[in-house]
Motif scaffolding. Structure first.
Motif, PDB file in Angstrom:
ATOM      1  N   SER A 162       0.780  -1.128   0.003  1.00 41.80           N
ATOM      2  CA  SER A 162       0.085  -0.241  -0.058  1.00 41.80           C
ATOM      3  C   SER A 162       0.970   1.204   0.116  1.00 41.80           C
ATOM      4  CB  SER A 162      -0.998   0.191   1.297  1.00 41.80           C
ATOM      5  OG  SER A 162      -1.717   0.863   1.265  1.00 41.80           O
ATOM      6  N   LEU A 163       0.766   2.136  -0.986  1.00 41.59           N
ATOM      7  CA  LEU A 163       1.759   3.427  -1.169  1.00 41.59           C
ATOM      8  C   LEU A 163       0.811   4.570  -1.128  1.00 41.59           C
ATOM      9  CD1 LEU A 163       3.614   1.785  -4.240  1.00 41.59           C
ATOM     10  CD2 LEU A 163       4.427   2.061  -1.965  1.00 41.59           C
ATOM     11  N   SER A 164       1.191   5.397  -0.172  1.00 41.50           N
ATOM     12  CA  SER A 164       0.673   6.674   0.030  1.00 41.50           C
ATOM     13  C   SER A 164       1.764   7.625  -0.185  1.00 41.50           C
ATOM     14  CB  SER A 164       0.054   6.534   1.525  1.00 41.50           C
ATOM     15  OG  SER A 164      -0.215   8.275   1.769  1.00 41.50           O
ATOM     16  N   PHE A 165       1.519   8.506  -1.146  1.00 43.23           N
ATOM     17  CA  PHE A 165       2.535   9.876  -1.748  1.00 43.23           C
ATOM     18  C   PHE A 165       1.604  11.120  -1.266  1.00 43.23           C
ATOM     19  CE2 PHE A 165       3.546   6.086  -4.383  1.00 43.23           C
ATOM     20  CZ  PHE A 165       5.091   6.070  -4.310  1.00 43.23           C
ATOM     21  N   ILE A 166       2.212  11.984  -0.900  1.00 41.58           N
ATOM     22  CA  ILE A 166       1.945  13.358  -0.854  1.00 41.58           C
ATOM     23  C   ILE A 166       3.064  14.210  -1.703  1.00 41.58           C
ATOM     24  CG2 ILE A 166       1.170  15.365   0.532  1.00 41.58           C
ATOM     25  CD1 ILE A 166       0.485  13.158   2.919  1.00 41.58           C
ATOM     26  N   GLN A 167       2.360  15.153  -2.228  1.00 37.92           N
ATOM     27  CA  GLN A 167       3.507  15.884  -3.061  1.00 37.92           C
ATOM     28  C   GLN A 167       3.000  17.368  -2.876  1.00 37.92           C
ATOM     29  OE1 GLN A 167       6.222  13.140  -4.785  1.00 37.92           O
ATOM     30  NE2 GLN A 167       6.156  15.546  -5.128  1.00 37.92           N
ATOM     31  N   PRO A 204      -1.482  21.702  -1.640  1.00 39.52           N
ATOM     32  CA  PRO A 204      -1.657  22.964  -2.405  1.00 39.52           C
ATOM     33  C   PRO A 204      -0.781  24.192  -1.542  1.00 39.52           C
ATOM     34  CG  PRO A 204      -3.652  22.139  -2.015  1.00 39.52           C
ATOM     35  CD  PRO A 204      -2.719  21.425  -0.961  1.00 39.52           C
ATOM     36  N   THR A 205      -0.176  24.955  -2.393  1.00 43.34           N
ATOM     37  CA  THR A 205       0.819  25.948  -1.729  1.00 43.34           C
ATOM     38  C   THR A 205      -0.104  27.055  -0.975  1.00 43.34           C
ATOM     39  OG1 THR A 205       2.287  25.928  -3.664  1.00 43.34           O
ATOM     40  CG2 THR A 205       2.316  27.819  -2.147  1.00 43.34           C
ATOM     41  N   GLU A 206      -1.551  27.123  -1.157  1.00 46.16           N
ATOM     42  CA  GLU A 206      -2.144  28.177  -0.513  1.00 46.16           C
ATOM     43  C   GLU A 206      -2.603  27.789   0.920  1.00 46.16           C
ATOM     44  OE1 GLU A 206      -6.433  26.815  -2.115  1.00 46.16           O
ATOM     45  OE2 GLU A 206      -5.589  28.595  -3.020  1.00 46.16           O
ATOM     46  N   ARG A 207      -2.235  26.663   1.243  1.00 47.77           N
ATOM     47  CA  ARG A 207      -2.678  26.170   2.642  1.00 47.77           C
ATOM     48  C   ARG A 207      -2.046  27.020   3.657  1.00 47.77           C
ATOM     49  NH1 ARG A 207      -6.430  23.698   0.707  1.00 47.77           N
ATOM     50  NH2 ARG A 207      -6.864  21.572   0.891  1.00 47.77           N
ATOM     51  N   GLU A 208      -2.679  27.567   4.426  1.00 44.79           N
ATOM     52  CA  GLU A 208      -2.421  28.352   5.710  1.00 44.79           C
ATOM     53  C   GLU A 208      -1.940  27.629   6.945  1.00 44.79           C
ATOM     54  OE1 GLU A 208      -5.341  31.041   6.718  1.00 44.79           O
ATOM     55  OE2 GLU A 208      -5.331  32.254   4.889  1.00 44.79           O
ATOM     56  N   TYR A 253       2.693  12.743   9.756  1.00 46.40           N
ATOM     57  CA  TYR A 253       2.198  12.453   8.223  1.00 46.40           C
ATOM     58  C   TYR A 253       0.771  12.401   8.318  1.00 46.40           C
ATOM     59  CZ  TYR A 253       2.074  10.019   3.648  1.00 46.40           C
ATOM     60  OH  TYR A 253       1.750   9.628   2.343  1.00 46.40           O
ATOM     61  N   GLY A 254       0.012  11.852   9.135  1.00 43.52           N
ATOM     62  CA  GLY A 254      -1.620  11.840   9.116  1.00 43.52           C
ATOM     63  C   GLY A 254      -2.089  13.518   9.130  1.00 43.52           C
ATOM     64  N   MET A 255      -1.497  14.286   9.624  1.00 38.74           N
ATOM     65  CA  MET A 255      -1.988  15.406   9.674  1.00 38.74           C
ATOM     66  C   MET A 255      -1.715  16.236   8.326  1.00 38.74           C
ATOM     67  SD  MET A 255      -3.641  17.976  11.339  1.00 38.74           S
ATOM     68  CE  MET A 255      -3.375  17.480  12.643  1.00 38.74           C
ATOM     69  N   ILE A 256      -0.406  15.815   7.590  1.00 41.14           N
ATOM     70  CA  ILE A 256      -0.137  16.386   6.261  1.00 41.14           C
ATOM     71  C   ILE A 256      -1.156  15.761   5.435  1.00 41.14           C
ATOM     72  CG2 ILE A 256       1.587  16.249   4.419  1.00 41.14           C
ATOM     73  CD1 ILE A 256       3.678  16.137   6.722  1.00 41.14           C
ATOM     74  N   ARG A 257      -1.740  14.624   5.658  1.00 41.66           N
ATOM     75  CA  ARG A 257      -2.324  13.870   4.652  1.00 41.66           C
ATOM     76  C   ARG A 257      -4.018  14.508   4.755  1.00 41.66           C
ATOM     77  NH1 ARG A 257      -2.144   7.563   4.387  1.00 41.66           N
ATOM     78  NH2 ARG A 257      -2.421   7.702   6.587  1.00 41.66           N
ATOM     79  N   ALA A 258      -4.194  14.825   6.091  1.00 39.41           N
ATOM     80  CA  ALA A 258      -5.795  15.593   6.097  1.00 39.41           C
ATOM     81  C   ALA A 258      -5.549  17.012   5.669  1.00 39.41           C
ATOM     82  CB  ALA A 258      -5.897  15.570   7.607  1.00 39.41           C
ATOM     83  N   GLN A 259      -4.455  17.691   5.648  1.00 36.13           N
ATOM     84  CA  GLN A 259      -4.455  18.812   4.954  1.00 36.13           C
ATOM     85  C   GLN A 259      -4.225  19.025   3.467  1.00 36.13           C
ATOM     86  OE1 GLN A 259      -1.117  20.139   7.474  1.00 36.13           O
ATOM     87  NE2 GLN A 259      -2.386  21.193   9.082  1.00 36.13           N
ATOM     88  N   ALA A 260      -3.888  17.873   3.031  1.00 36.67           N
ATOM     89  CA  ALA A 260      -3.761  17.754   1.440  1.00 36.67           C
ATOM     90  C   ALA A 260      -4.907  17.688   0.625  1.00 36.67           C
ATOM     91  CB  ALA A 260      -2.747  16.738   1.123  1.00 36.67           C
ATOM     92  N   LEU A 261      -4.882  17.730  -0.618  1.00 36.38           N
ATOM     93  CA  LEU A 261      -6.313  17.506  -1.497  1.00 36.38           C
ATOM     94  C   LEU A 261      -6.512  16.091  -1.320  1.00 36.38           C
ATOM     95  CD1 LEU A 261      -5.847  19.815  -4.380  1.00 36.38           C
ATOM     96  CD2 LEU A 261      -7.093  20.231  -2.537  1.00 36.38           C
ATOM     97  N   PRO A 262      -7.574  15.369  -1.333  1.00 37.00           N
ATOM     98  CA  PRO A 262      -7.968  14.156  -1.503  1.00 37.00           C
ATOM     99  C   PRO A 262      -7.535  13.620  -2.895  1.00 37.00           C
ATOM    100  CG  PRO A 262     -10.030  15.413  -0.596  1.00 37.00           C
ATOM    101  CD  PRO A 262      -8.991  16.321  -1.252  1.00 37.00           C
TER     102      PRO A 262
END
Length: 277
Positions: A162-167, A204-208, A253-262
């Protein structure tokens, strides 16, 4: 770069195997009654390179071993080492990483400045290595690319991990190698994102609010319940394995994933980025 292979890294554990292949090559050549110059002429390699291979200081390419096996009538003895030499050509650190990725049943991978290595096209890889400073030699670039491409066999494993990537968004926009290279890279990202065992998300770069401001996060989990992880902004960047330290990385990582786009919105984001090229 000479196409015969790559130099052996001093102290590498693969060195004894390379030396054994070199001795076998020399025995086969002498048994066939050929001089180094003769073998060089029929295989298309220089005498110096062949001597280095026989001395165990140069890693033969699998293609060279196959040709030498035919020319020297080695009955498959040289060809038998082709897979070992294919692995030996990867830098030691890459082989170690590939071994861990090959064992992992789950990977959590957040990247900041570049597309993650497991997602890169060969063209994009080359562009990244060519902008390094100080400049890398062509030999080193070729070897690093080979190692990185080899790691991508993780997508062909059965059962697949199972592979989860966040860019980060910027990694989709910086035209490393030019717009044509970036376009093919984004098309590849879309294709990989549609694999069943892959989740690809864009930050997204616009995330506060952004829990990944300390840099990359990577966690590899194994079938025996153990794991290993690292982050630029934790534990001085060193790999960690203790449950306490891993919980910190997984929480981040879980917090980053929640803040990223689905994932589905991320695919649409990549398609839009493609449309702008």
């Amino acid at each position: 770069m000479d196409e015969a292979g790559w130099d052996v890294e001093p102290g590498d554990e693969i060195e004894p195997v390379v030396q054994a292949v070199g001795r076998l090559l020399k025995v086969c050549r002498e048994s066939a009654g050929m001089r180094v110059a003769d073998l060089g002429e029929v295989t298309g390699y220089g005498e110096d390179m062949i001597r280095k291979m026989e001395n165990g200081t140069r890693i033969p390419r699998p293609e060279f071993l196959d040709r030498a096996d035919q020319v020297l009538r080695a009955q498959g003895h040289l060809r038998a080492f082709a897979e070992d030499m294919r692995k030996a050509r990867y830098p030691k650190k890459v082989r170690e990483l590939a071994h861990m990725e090959g064992r992992a049943v789950e990977m959590l991978l957040y990247s900041t400045h570049n597309i993650h290595g497991l997602l890169q096209t060969p063209e994009y890889m080359r562009a990244l290595y060519e902008v390094r400073h100080p400049p890398l030699s062509e030999d080193v670039i070729e070897r690093e690319i080979a190692g990185r491409v080899g790691r991508q066999s993780v997508f062909d494993r059965e059962p697949a991990p199972s592979l989860s990537f966040i860019q980060e968004q910027v990694t989709l926009e910086r035209p490393i190698g030019g717009k044509a290279v970036l376009r093919r890279q984004l098309e590849h990202l879309l294709a990989v994102s549609r694999l069943r065992r892959v989740s690809l998300q864009i930050m997204p770069t616009e995330r506060e609010e952004h829990a990944g401001m300390h840099g990359l996060v990577e966690v590899l989990k194994f079938s025996d319940g153990t794991a290993i992880g690292r982050s630029e902004g934790a534990f001085n960047g060193r790999p960690v394995e203790s449950p306490r330290d891993l919980r910190i990385l997984e929480s981040r990582y879980g917090m980053i994933r929640a803040q990223a786009l689905p994932p589905r919105e991320s695919q649409a984001f990549i398609e839009q980025a493609l449309g702008r090229l």
